[in-house]
Write a protein that holds these residues in place. Structure first.
Motif, short mmCIF file in Angstrom:
data_model
loop_
_atom_site.label_atom_id
_atom_site.label_comp_id
_atom_site.label_asym_id
_atom_site.label_seq_id
_atom_site.Cartn_x
_atom_site.Cartn_y
_atom_site.Cartn_z
N LEU A 21 12.21 -5.09 -8.27
CA LEU A 21 12.02 -5.48 -6.88
C LEU A 21 10.58 -5.77 -6.46
N HIS A 22 9.65 -4.94 -6.81
CA HIS A 22 8.28 -5.09 -6.32
C HIS A 22 7.30 -5.25 -7.46
N SER A 23 6.24 -5.93 -7.18
CA SER A 23 5.11 -5.96 -8.10
C SER A 23 3.92 -5.35 -7.36
N PRO A 24 3.07 -4.61 -8.07
CA PRO A 24 1.95 -3.94 -7.39
C PRO A 24 1.04 -4.93 -6.68
N ARG A 25 0.59 -4.54 -5.48
CA ARG A 25 -0.30 -5.40 -4.69
C ARG A 25 -1.75 -5.25 -5.08
N GLY A 26 -2.11 -4.07 -5.54
CA GLY A 26 -3.50 -3.82 -5.90
C GLY A 26 -3.59 -3.28 -7.31
N ASP A 27 -4.81 -2.95 -7.69
CA ASP A 27 -5.03 -2.39 -9.02
C ASP A 27 -5.07 -0.87 -8.91
N GLY A 28 -4.67 -0.23 -9.95
CA GLY A 28 -4.76 1.22 -10.00
C GLY A 28 -3.40 1.90 -9.92
N PHE A 29 -3.43 3.16 -10.28
CA PHE A 29 -2.21 3.96 -10.34
C PHE A 29 -1.62 4.20 -8.96
N GLU A 30 -2.46 4.37 -7.96
CA GLU A 30 -1.96 4.66 -6.61
C GLU A 30 -1.13 3.51 -6.06
N HIS A 31 -1.56 2.28 -6.30
CA HIS A 31 -0.80 1.12 -5.85
C HIS A 31 0.52 1.02 -6.61
N LEU A 32 0.48 1.33 -7.90
CA LEU A 32 1.70 1.31 -8.70
C LEU A 32 2.69 2.37 -8.21
N ARG A 33 2.19 3.56 -7.88
CA ARG A 33 3.04 4.63 -7.36
C ARG A 33 3.68 4.22 -6.03
N LEU A 34 2.88 3.64 -5.13
CA LEU A 34 3.39 3.23 -3.83
C LEU A 34 4.46 2.15 -3.98
N ASP A 35 4.23 1.18 -4.85
CA ASP A 35 5.21 0.12 -5.04
C ASP A 35 6.48 0.65 -5.72
N ALA A 36 6.35 1.62 -6.60
CA ALA A 36 7.54 2.23 -7.20
C ALA A 36 8.36 2.97 -6.16
N ILE A 37 7.70 3.65 -5.23
CA ILE A 37 8.41 4.36 -4.17
C ILE A 37 9.14 3.38 -3.25
N VAL A 38 8.47 2.31 -2.88
CA VAL A 38 9.10 1.31 -2.01
C VAL A 38 10.27 0.65 -2.73
N SER A 39 10.11 0.33 -4.01
CA SER A 39 11.21 -0.27 -4.78
C SER A 39 12.38 0.70 -4.91
N GLY A 103 -6.92 -2.29 -0.26
CA GLY A 103 -5.85 -3.14 -0.77
C GLY A 103 -4.49 -2.89 -0.16
N VAL A 104 -4.42 -2.02 0.84
CA VAL A 104 -3.14 -1.77 1.52
C VAL A 104 -3.19 -2.51 2.84
N GLY A 105 -2.22 -3.41 3.04
CA GLY A 105 -2.24 -4.23 4.25
C GLY A 105 -2.01 -3.43 5.52
N ASP A 106 -0.98 -2.62 5.55
CA ASP A 106 -0.63 -1.84 6.74
C ASP A 106 -0.45 -0.38 6.32
N PRO A 107 -1.52 0.43 6.40
CA PRO A 107 -1.40 1.82 5.96
C PRO A 107 -0.37 2.62 6.75
N ASP A 108 -0.21 2.31 8.04
CA ASP A 108 0.76 3.06 8.83
C ASP A 108 2.19 2.76 8.38
N GLY A 109 2.49 1.53 8.11
CA GLY A 109 3.83 1.17 7.63
C GLY A 109 4.11 1.75 6.26
N GLU A 110 3.11 1.73 5.40
CA GLU A 110 3.28 2.30 4.07
C GLU A 110 3.40 3.82 4.15
N TYR A 111 2.71 4.43 5.10
CA TYR A 111 2.83 5.87 5.29
C TYR A 111 4.23 6.24 5.75
N VAL A 112 4.84 5.42 6.60
CA VAL A 112 6.22 5.67 7.03
C VAL A 112 7.16 5.57 5.83
#
Length: 153
Positions: A21-39, A103-112
């Protein structure tokens, strides 16, 4: 118990969607973790209803198949472990998002989304724990066999 079984299968089945479903938006493990959670959350919205519908059909009176066996210790244990993993990763992602990540476009939305993943992880742990408790009680009751008294003297 059938509901919990097919709910657990749907929650575990959502992991199939992570690489699709998702591909990471930024570089690094944190972006990969966030995209895995969203997916994973998107995957849950797809797999949990499908699993529950298939489970309702399989258990219904109209099905000619036998009812499936009750869920056991393996499904409960895997579900608890998976829920704990999701919960720990979602908590780490929400801590990362509380700072000012690059590298996070909307930190509040991603936090939700991370908070929703925390809630989902707790629900997954509770579903697995309920399966384990129910199976443990069933095993305990099955081992309390009543031995009839001897009638011969």
């Amino acid at each position: 118990m059938w509901f919990l079984r097919f709910l657990a299968i749907g929650l575990l089945g959502g992991t199939v969607m992570i690489p699709l479903l998702h591909s990471p938006r930024g570089d690094g493990f944190e972006h990969l973790r966030l995209d895995a959670i969203v997916s994973l959350e998107i995957g849950w919205f797809l797999t949990v209803p499908v699993s529950l519908v298939i489970g309702a059909w399989r258990v219904s009176f109209f099905s000619r198949r036998r009812r499936p066996a009750p869920p056991g210790f393996v499904l409960g244990g895997v579900t608890v472990a998976f829920g704990a993993l999701v919960l720990s990763q979602a908590m780490a992602a929400s801590r990362w998002l509380n700072g000012s990540p690059d590298g996070v476009g909307d930190p509040d939305g991603e936090y939700v989304m991370a908070a929703f993943a925390e809630l989902s992880g707790v629900v997954t742990v509770l579903v697995g724990a309920a399966i384990l408790i129910d199976r443990g009680v069933a095993v305990r009751h099955s081992r309390k066999g009543v031995v009839p008294a001897s009638t011969s003297r």
